[in-house]
Scaffold this active site. Structure first.
Site, mmCIF file in Angstrom:
data_model
loop_
_atom_site.group_PDB
_atom_site.id
_atom_site.type_symbol
_atom_site.label_atom_id
_atom_site.label_comp_id
_atom_site.label_asym_id
_atom_site.label_seq_id
_atom_site.Cartn_x
_atom_site.Cartn_y
_atom_site.Cartn_z
ATOM 1 N N CYS A 100 6.403 -13.138 -4.963
ATOM 2 C CA CYS A 100 5.118 -12.650 -4.444
ATOM 3 C C CYS A 100 3.917 -13.342 -5.093
ATOM 4 O O CYS A 100 2.795 -13.212 -4.617
ATOM 5 C CB CYS A 100 5.005 -11.137 -4.619
ATOM 6 S SG CYS A 100 4.745 -10.616 -6.324
ATOM 7 N N HIS A 137 -7.119 -1.492 -15.500
ATOM 8 C CA HIS A 137 -6.356 -1.736 -14.270
ATOM 9 C C HIS A 137 -5.357 -2.855 -14.548
ATOM 10 O O HIS A 137 -5.705 -3.879 -15.138
ATOM 11 C CB HIS A 137 -7.306 -2.145 -13.140
ATOM 12 C CG HIS A 137 -6.601 -2.621 -11.909
ATOM 13 N ND1 HIS A 137 -6.073 -1.755 -10.973
ATOM 14 C CD2 HIS A 137 -6.311 -3.872 -11.463
ATOM 15 C CE1 HIS A 137 -5.495 -2.460 -10.010
ATOM 16 N NE2 HIS A 137 -5.624 -3.751 -10.285
ATOM 17 N N HIS A 140 -0.333 -2.880 -9.053
ATOM 18 C CA HIS A 140 0.120 -1.819 -8.145
ATOM 19 C C HIS A 140 1.650 -1.747 -8.148
ATOM 20 O O HIS A 140 2.323 -2.696 -8.540
ATOM 21 C CB HIS A 140 -0.351 -2.091 -6.716
ATOM 22 C CG HIS A 140 -1.824 -1.962 -6.544
ATOM 23 N ND1 HIS A 140 -2.695 -3.013 -6.738
ATOM 24 C CD2 HIS A 140 -2.602 -0.890 -6.228
ATOM 25 C CE1 HIS A 140 -3.934 -2.608 -6.530
ATOM 26 N NE2 HIS A 140 -3.918 -1.324 -6.221
ATOM 27 N N ASP A 144 9.596 -2.282 -2.815
ATOM 28 C CA ASP A 144 10.541 -3.320 -2.401
ATOM 29 C C ASP A 144 11.197 -4.007 -3.607
ATOM 30 O O ASP A 144 11.558 -5.172 -3.533
ATOM 31 C CB ASP A 144 9.833 -4.348 -1.506
ATOM 32 C CG ASP A 144 8.594 -4.944 -2.187
ATOM 33 O OD1 ASP A 144 8.398 -4.693 -3.387
ATOM 34 O OD2 ASP A 144 7.835 -5.659 -1.516
ATOM 35 N N ARG A 152 8.791 -2.276 -7.496
ATOM 36 C CA ARG A 152 8.236 -3.543 -7.981
ATOM 37 C C ARG A 152 6.861 -3.250 -8.580
ATOM 38 O O ARG A 152 5.927 -2.900 -7.861
ATOM 39 C CB ARG A 152 8.102 -4.558 -6.839
ATOM 40 C CG ARG A 152 7.314 -5.814 -7.232
ATOM 41 C CD ARG A 152 7.456 -6.907 -6.197
ATOM 42 N NE ARG A 152 7.007 -6.515 -4.871
ATOM 43 C CZ ARG A 152 5.786 -6.777 -4.371
ATOM 44 N NH1 ARG A 152 4.901 -7.445 -5.074
ATOM 45 N NH2 ARG A 152 5.472 -6.373 -3.149
ATOM 46 N N CYS A 154 3.863 -4.748 -9.639
ATOM 47 C CA CYS A 154 3.206 -6.032 -9.372
ATOM 48 C C CYS A 154 1.954 -6.097 -10.248
ATOM 49 O O CYS A 154 0.968 -5.404 -9.984
ATOM 50 C CB CYS A 154 2.864 -6.078 -7.882
ATOM 51 S SG CYS A 154 2.094 -7.611 -7.385
#
Ligand code: FE
Length: 166
Positions: A100, A137, A140, A144, A152, A154
């Site tokens: 990704c 932050h 997310h 999947d 995941r 990410c």
């Protein structure tokens, strides 16, 4: 319940658990020590400490461009800390190649070290992940990921600091 539906609920179960711990009157000595460990700085202090990209991501919920971060294609043994406060976030054992363009992890080092928030920005419903110590932050969670979690995490490379195994 269907297994896949159960997996989808996990991040939200964590949210409810976190909320319950933060209810007034529900505090204990353990909760107090966790609060004292919090890292709270002014926007000006964060701006001084972090690089412009880190500040944009970690304090303003930005996202680095895919395939540009230093850890998306990086698989050394060790662990990953929050780039803002040094709290341990992920072990390299949970890192996997997702394709990704961002570092992807199947599970956190500890659920206590992350907080989860519903994020409805950009026309999507996502679960945002932040550092529980400094509220930065990080990225997310998506559904999947590989078994057994199916998740995941990410995470932006710029929000992480890799520490090699000794
Ligand atoms: Fe942090």
């Amino acid at each position: 319940m269907h297994m896949k539906n159960y997996i989808l609920l996990i991040p939200f179960m964590v949210i409810f658990n976190t909320c319950a711990q933060n209810e007034p009157g529900n505090s204990s000595i353990t909760d107090q020590s966790e609060v004292m460990d919090k890292v709270i700085k002014t926007e000006e202090e964060w701006r001084e400490q972090l690089s412009p990209l880190q500040y944009k991501i970690m304090r303003k919920k930005g996202t680095e461009r895919p395939f540009t971060g230093k850890y998306y294609d990086f698989f050394e043994k060790g662990h990953y800390e929050c780039a803002a406060c040094g709290q341990i976030l992920f072990d390299s054992n949970s890192k996997f190649h997702s394709g990704c363009g961002w570092p992807s992890f199947s599970e956190p080092f500890s659920n206590k070290n992350l907080n989860f928030h519903k994020d409805t920005s950009h026309g999507m419903i996502r679960t945002e992940v932040t550092c529980s110590r400094c509220d930065a932050h990080l990225g997310h969670i998506f559904n999947d990921g590989p078994p057994p979690t199916g998740l995941r995490y990410c995470i932006n490379s710029a929000a992480l600091k890799f520490v090699p195994q000794k």
